[in-house]
Each structure stands twice: as structure tokens, then as C-alpha cells.
Design an enzyme around this catalytic site. Sequence first.
Site: not given
Length: 221
Positions: A25, A130, A163
Site C-alpha cells: 500500500d 485488496k 495493513c
Amino acid sequence: MMIAVKASPYAFKLDPNKVALAVIDMQRDFVEPGGFGDSLGNDVSRLQAIVPTVQALIGLFRQQGWPIVHTRESHLPDLSDCPPAKRNRGDAALRIGDAGPMGRLLVRGEPGNAIIDECAPIEGEIVIDKPGKGMFCATDVQSQLDALGVTQLVFAGVTTEVCVQTSMREANDRGYECLLVEDATESYFADFKAATLAMLTAQGGIVGWTAPLADLKEAVG
Ligand code: TIU
């Protein structure tokens, strides 16, 4: 031949034929003002400090010819993959899907949802969109890693306790050996990063290993 990497809580035995990098990310939505992370009230400048280290880590894997997976936290434009429980969380002025200065927050294809230029994927690298915090939730990443024979994952990216940690825990439960690169991950909260590194490696590496990039580089040569 295994490569011994100096790590916490003890040496990580890296298998050059079975390792992949997971860059979690590294998106404008988390790293730049006007994105999702900013909308939650976070100081996004904290995350910018690790960009050169993440870049160097990506460079090391490219140089070795080892696989790289890049993830993006994102939702479909109709938000059909965003549970109301996620969208409604918090009391921010802007929610997931609302229009911000870099486009709709956390929506696939919007300018703010892109991976930052410094860490951008190149041809042949795996990119996973995701909808959750973890990289295995509602994605096909496991079958893509299986196809490459990957059993070890080196982790980097943001944010450490959200994450990155979720993805590392998911990977650990699926049987991957996981190494988090300490200076290639960052949190909006310094003490949360420190606590995450400590809890992952406690109890003999209950979730996995951590090491600074310098020690990985030295081992790989
Ligand atoms: N808020 C926060 O720290 N993180 C996220 O929402 N997503 C990721 O960590 N990528």
C-alpha cells in the site's frame, strides 16, 4: 543455497528460489496530503521518510530477479466490495468513496489511489488490489505466489500495524516465513510501529522476523 540474514529474534534463512517481496500500500492515499490517511486525521509526512528505503529494497529484489508483489488498498467505483462497516467507521468529514483533492478516496483508478511514482511497479511484477487490510482477504495473491513456488515473504510498506501487520499475520497463518524490513515500514504512530516489531518477533518469532535493510543487503551481497 540458503542466505543467512541477521535478524530479530534470530537469523532468517532466506531461500533465493522461494522468496518474494510484498510492498504493502505505498499509495498516495496514505503518503500524500489529501488522501485517505490524511482524511482520518493522520500526519502523512511521517510515512514519506521511508520512501527511499522502500525504493532501495525494491531495487535489491529487481537486481536479484526475485518476484515482487505490490498491493493497493482499493475499492470498486460502486463500492460493492466495501462493507458498510468499513465505510461508516469513524467520524471523518470524508469517507471512502467521497471526492477529495486527489479524487475519490480509496477508489480503484483514482489519482490518489495510485502507488507513488518512486515505488511504482514495472512490467512483470504482481499488482494486487485488496479491499481489506490483509493482502490475502478477497484476492488471488496466494494462487499467484503458489504458481511461482514462493514460500517466504519479505514485507515493506504502510502502515506497520494496520495493513502490513495484518498481511504478515495472514501470510504466517498460511505457512509463509515472513521477514519485515524495519526501516522500510512506517506508521502514523511511532509507538505503534515499535510495539508491532516487538510483538511480531516475541516468543521466538511468533509471527516472523524483522531486520533492517542494511542487514538484508549485506547478506544478499
Ligand atoms: N489507517 C491506517 O493506518 N492504514 C490503513 O487504513 N491502511 C493501510 O495500512 N494500508
